[in-house]
Each structure stands twice: as structure tokens, then as C-alpha cells.
Enzyme design. Structure first.
Site, PDB file in Angstrom:
ATOM      1  N   SER A 155      18.516 -21.395  44.420  1.00 62.79           N
ATOM      2  CA  SER A 155      18.525 -22.192  43.192  1.00 62.79           C
ATOM      3  C   SER A 155      19.309 -23.491  43.324  1.00 62.79           C
ATOM      4  O   SER A 155      19.283 -24.317  42.419  1.00 62.79           O
ATOM      5  CB  SER A 155      19.086 -21.378  42.025  1.00 62.79           C
ATOM      6  OG  SER A 155      20.489 -21.280  42.088  1.00 62.79           O
ATOM      7  N   LYS A 193      26.782 -22.748  40.503  1.00 65.32           N
ATOM      8  CA  LYS A 193      25.944 -23.589  39.649  1.00 65.32           C
ATOM      9  C   LYS A 193      26.698 -24.857  39.246  1.00 65.32           C
ATOM     10  O   LYS A 193      27.915 -24.962  39.355  1.00 65.32           O
ATOM     11  CB  LYS A 193      25.552 -22.841  38.359  1.00 65.32           C
ATOM     12  CG  LYS A 193      24.629 -21.645  38.554  1.00 65.32           C
ATOM     13  CD  LYS A 193      23.237 -22.063  38.937  1.00 65.32           C
ATOM     14  CE  LYS A 193      22.311 -20.864  39.063  1.00 65.32           C
ATOM     15  NZ  LYS A 193      22.685 -20.007  40.192  1.00 65.32           N
TER      16      LYS A 193
END
Length: 234
Positions: A155, A193
Site C-alpha cells: 500500500s 501510513k
């Protein structure tokens, strides 16, 4: 004639290449130009390619090359890009720094930091405590206490973070807007993230359009560190 945004993006990419030897991610370009989505970045890059200011290097992630800057002539077919804003010595220093990052053991002393487990660059997974040590070039670490986590998932690929990389993390419980952080969710699952505040919520953004942002109440998110560097083995 370039638009203001095209000109701004071209200089941003050129300066980043001259400084680090690596082109910025689409997320970084979006934020630098205050655009609402990455599709705007794609359109600007496409326009710069058509005007022969930029070239994409095939089969490589985040691989952009500045062919010329505003006011320079269109390069001949097959010509190499010509450095202009940065001096030759600046570009040589950038290449040397990039080489040091790719082959650090040959140029810098190594430090041992704890390799404490695996970190998800996808959906959160449990952080696995371990007792290994990882030798890391001192040049990749700044001040403060650090630890390493092995990256699992895809991701964060648009940020140049790939599965199998080792994330070098500076221990801290504080995060600024847009930092790449290790976030512990519900004291159990850890993920890597971009950190954002969205009203009363915490939003953790991926760097891959195939993944969705994650939103949590602040009490569920515990920042465990900020990304300091990456170590990749070939």
C-alpha cells in the site's frame, strides 16, 4: 509555454532529483502543488511529457527524468538531459549520496538497531516482537532512538516503500501532518501510513490507489514512530 502549475511541478521534480537522486512520489507532488487528487498530477506529467520537458523511465517505479527546463531548446532524439539549475558539482554530490544509499556498507559505518518485527504497508497486521539486530548505515539514521521493521504489503509503493524493505523508524509519539508513521491501532495492529487529521478523526492514508484510507477515533491510534529511512536488500 507552460502553465503555472506545470512550471511549478517541473521545478519541484528537478530540485528533488538534484537533491536526492530520486523523483518524488505522486503523493508528495500532489501535496507540494496543493492539488486535490493524484489525477491532477498525472495530467500535469502527461502535458510535460508531450512538451518534452519530462521523460518516464520504463519498468521503474517513481522514475522521472527532467529533459530540459523552461527556456531551453527541445532536446534531440536520444539526447541526455542537460543539468542547468544545479551545478555539476551539486549533481555529482547527489549521485554520490544516492550511491551511498544503495550501497551503504561500502561508504559508511554501520550501527545495530533492534529489528522488532513486521509492519503492514497494507491492512493492519499484528506487530511481531523479536530480538534480532539489524546493521544499518549510520548515515541513514538521524538523532534519537531508532528501530527497524520489515515491510509487508504494497500500500506504500507510490512512496517508494516496497514489500521486503526495512523501515527505519525514529521512536516518537508525535506526528506532523503528512508524516509517514508507524501507527498502532487498538494497541494490537501496526501499520505504516501517511498521518493526517480529519476533523476529530485520524486518517491513515496509503500510497497506492488500490487501497483505501483508514479512519479512526484518536483514542484508537497510538503513534509509535516516524519513518526515518529505508534499507533495501537486492
Amino acid at each position: 509555454m507552460l502553465t503555472a502549475k506545470q512550471h511549478e511541478l517541473l521545478l519541484f521534480i528537478h530540485d528533488r532529483l538534484a537533491t536526492t537522486g530520486v523523483s518524488p512520489s505522486f503523493e508528495e507532488m500532489k501535496e507540494a502543488l496543493a492539488l486535490k487528487s493524484k489525477s491532477g498530477v498525472h495530467r500535469l506529467i502527461g502535458a510535460l511529457e508531450e512538451r518534452q520537458f519530462l521523460r518516464r523511465l520504463p519498468h521503474r517505479a517513481r522514475a522521472l527524468e527532467v529533459m530540459r527546463l523552461p527556456g531551453e531548446a527541445v532536446p534531440a532524439p536520444g539526447a541526455a538531459p542537460v543539468p542547468t539549475v544545479a551545478s555539476v558539482s551539486d549533481l555529482a554530490a547527489a549521485r554520490k549520496a544516492r550511491s551511498a544509499r544503495l550501497h551503504p556498507q561500502a561508504t559508511t559505518p554501520a550501527l545495530s538497531i533492534p529489528l522488532v518485527g513486521r509492519i503492514a504497508a497494507g491492512l493492519p497486521i499484528e506487530a511481531i516482537e523479536g530480538h534480532e539486530q539489524l546493521a544499518v548505515p549510520a548515515a541513514l539514521l538521524g538523532p534519537g532512538e531508532h528501530y527497524a521493521l520489515e515491510v509487508v504489503g504494497d500500500s506504500m509503493i507510490d512512496a517508494g516503500i516496497l514489500e521486503g524493505d526495512f523501515a527505519l523508524v525514529r521512536k516518537t509519539e508525535e506526528a506532523r501532518e503528512g508524516d509517514i508513521v508507524v501507527a498502532l491501532i487498538d494497541e494490537q495492529d501496526a501499520t505504516l501510513k501517511y498521518f493526517h487529521r480529519e476533523g476529530r478523526m485520524i486518517r491513515l492514508d496509503p500510497a497506492n490507489p488500490a487501497h483505501q484510507p483508514q479512519r479512526y477515533q484518536p483514542g484508537r491510534v497510538h503513534v509509535q514512530g516516524r519513518l526515518s529511512g529505508l534499507l533495501r536488500r537486492y
